[in-house]
Motif scaffolding. Structure first.
Motif, PDB file in Angstrom:
ATOM      1  N   LYS A  50       0.669  -1.143  -0.179  1.00 54.76           N
ATOM      2  CA  LYS A  50       0.160   0.188  -0.145  1.00 54.76           C
ATOM      3  C   LYS A  50       0.697   1.090  -0.126  1.00 54.76           C
ATOM      4  N   VAL A  51       0.156   1.746  -0.768  1.00 57.27           N
ATOM      5  CA  VAL A  51       0.994   3.353  -0.635  1.00 57.27           C
ATOM      6  C   VAL A  51      -0.178   4.924  -0.160  1.00 57.27           C
ATOM      7  N   VAL A  52       0.430   5.633   0.965  1.00 55.56           N
ATOM      8  CA  VAL A  52      -0.151   5.954   1.038  1.00 55.56           C
ATOM      9  C   VAL A  52      -0.192   7.886   0.811  1.00 55.56           C
ATOM     10  N   ARG A  53      -1.017   8.022   0.484  1.00 57.18           N
ATOM     11  CA  ARG A  53      -0.829   9.496  -0.322  1.00 57.18           C
ATOM     12  C   ARG A  53      -0.684  10.453   0.315  1.00 57.18           C
ATOM     13  N   SER A  54      -1.498  10.866   1.445  1.00 57.33           N
ATOM     14  CA  SER A  54      -1.464  11.663   2.730  1.00 57.33           C
ATOM     15  C   SER A  54      -1.975  11.755   3.808  1.00 57.33           C
ATOM     16  N   GLY A  55      -2.161  11.777   5.113  1.00 55.63           N
ATOM     17  CA  GLY A  55      -2.772  11.714   6.292  1.00 55.63           C
ATOM     18  C   GLY A  55      -2.450  10.174   6.436  1.00 55.63           C
ATOM     19  N   ASN A  56      -2.918   9.474   7.276  1.00 60.22           N
ATOM     20  CA  ASN A  56      -3.415   8.711   8.163  1.00 60.22           C
ATOM     21  C   ASN A  56      -3.462   7.609   7.347  1.00 60.22           C
ATOM     22  N   LYS A  57      -4.933   7.675   6.211  1.00 63.56           N
ATOM     23  CA  LYS A  57      -5.879   6.810   6.174  1.00 63.56           C
ATOM     24  C   LYS A  57      -5.009   5.328   4.851  1.00 63.56           C
ATOM     25  N   ILE A  58      -5.051   4.144   5.044  1.00 60.72           N
ATOM     26  CA  ILE A  58      -5.030   3.535   4.094  1.00 60.72           C
ATOM     27  C   ILE A  58      -6.143   2.594   3.722  1.00 60.72           C
ATOM     28  N   ARG A  59      -6.732   2.638   2.140  1.00 59.25           N
ATOM     29  CA  ARG A  59      -7.620   2.358   1.485  1.00 59.25           C
ATOM     30  C   ARG A  59      -6.905   0.757   1.342  1.00 59.25           C
ATOM     31  N   PHE A  60      -8.267   0.328   1.938  1.00 61.43           N
ATOM     32  CA  PHE A  60      -8.586  -1.274   1.742  1.00 61.43           C
ATOM     33  C   PHE A  60      -9.666  -1.526   1.115  1.00 61.43           C
ATOM     34  N   SER A  61      -9.779  -2.597  -0.264  1.00 62.37           N
ATOM     35  CA  SER A  61     -11.174  -3.170  -1.196  1.00 62.37           C
ATOM     36  C   SER A  61     -11.776  -4.417   0.572  1.00 62.37           C
ATOM     37  N   PRO A  62     -12.887  -4.111   0.615  1.00 63.49           N
ATOM     38  CA  PRO A  62     -13.440  -5.452   1.112  1.00 63.49           C
ATOM     39  C   PRO A  62     -12.772  -6.184   1.082  1.00 63.49           C
ATOM     40  N   HIS A  63     -12.709  -6.709  -0.562  1.00 60.31           N
ATOM     41  CA  HIS A  63     -11.943  -8.399  -0.608  1.00 60.31           C
ATOM     42  C   HIS A  63     -10.572  -7.809  -0.469  1.00 60.31           C
ATOM     43  N   GLN A  64     -10.266  -7.097   0.411  1.00 58.85           N
ATOM     44  CA  GLN A  64      -8.548  -7.390   0.794  1.00 58.85           C
ATOM     45  C   GLN A  64      -8.494  -7.136   1.774  1.00 58.85           C
ATOM     46  N   ILE A  65      -9.737  -6.773   2.974  1.00 65.36           N
ATOM     47  CA  ILE A  65     -10.077  -6.987   4.189  1.00 65.36           C
ATOM     48  C   ILE A  65     -10.660  -8.866   4.457  1.00 65.36           C
ATOM     49  N   SER A  66     -11.132  -8.717   3.736  1.00 62.50           N
ATOM     50  CA  SER A  66     -11.900 -10.615   4.050  1.00 62.50           C
ATOM     51  C   SER A  66     -11.389 -11.454   3.371  1.00 62.50           C
ATOM     52  N   PHE A  67      -9.586 -11.001   2.898  1.00 61.51           N
ATOM     53  CA  PHE A  67      -8.436 -12.473   2.561  1.00 61.51           C
ATOM     54  C   PHE A  67      -7.853 -11.864   4.108  1.00 61.51           C
ATOM     55  N   HIS A  68      -7.691 -10.846   4.464  1.00 66.31           N
ATOM     56  CA  HIS A  68      -6.614 -11.013   5.883  1.00 66.31           C
ATOM     57  C   HIS A  68      -7.446 -11.006   7.086  1.00 66.31           C
TER      58      HIS A  68
END
Length: 121
Positions: A50-68
């Motif tokens: 993951k690459v964070v553009r700014s701030g603290n938020k990391i963007r995940f898709s629902p599928h990525q969340i489910s996998f982990h």
């Protein structure tokens, strides 16, 4: 540090020659991490980049969340945080915390040298 995920992948590959990396094409199975790693101890693990553009938020898709959630062991998330000039390593079972709090969560490593030690465990 990288500006996008592809550059981050190239940076990681160049700086971790002791790890055998396989880039996984995610078109057939949504949510599958970006990389399969194989270390000198003959252990496999997955790595989501993951690459964070700014701030603290990391963007995940629902599928990525489910996998982990379904695969909490031997899964990692490596975040490039160029604003703070660091890379942050998290374990897959931290996914819910990462979605909620992002980079406010303490990583298990904050530089590539420490990540390499963990990858080779």
């Amino acid at each position: 540090m990288a500006r996008n995920e592809s550059q981050f992948w190239q940076y990681l590959k160049r700086n971790t020659p002791e790890i055998k990396w396989t880039r996984i094409e995610n078109t057939s199975s949504f949510g599958t991490p970006d990389l399969l790693g194989y270390n000198s101890n003959r252990n496999f693990f997955t790595l989501e980049l993951k690459v964070v553009r700014s701030g603290n938020k990391i963007r995940f898709s629902p599928h990525q969340i489910s996998f982990h959630i379904r695969h909490p062991i031997n899964t990692f998330i490596l975040v490039d945080d160029p604003t703070r000039a660091r890379v942050c390593l998290y374990v897959g079972n931290q996914i819910n915390e990462l979605v909620e709090k992002g980079l406010k969560i303490k990583p298990m490593a904050e530089n590539l040298e420490d990540c390499k030690i963990i990858f080779n465990d």
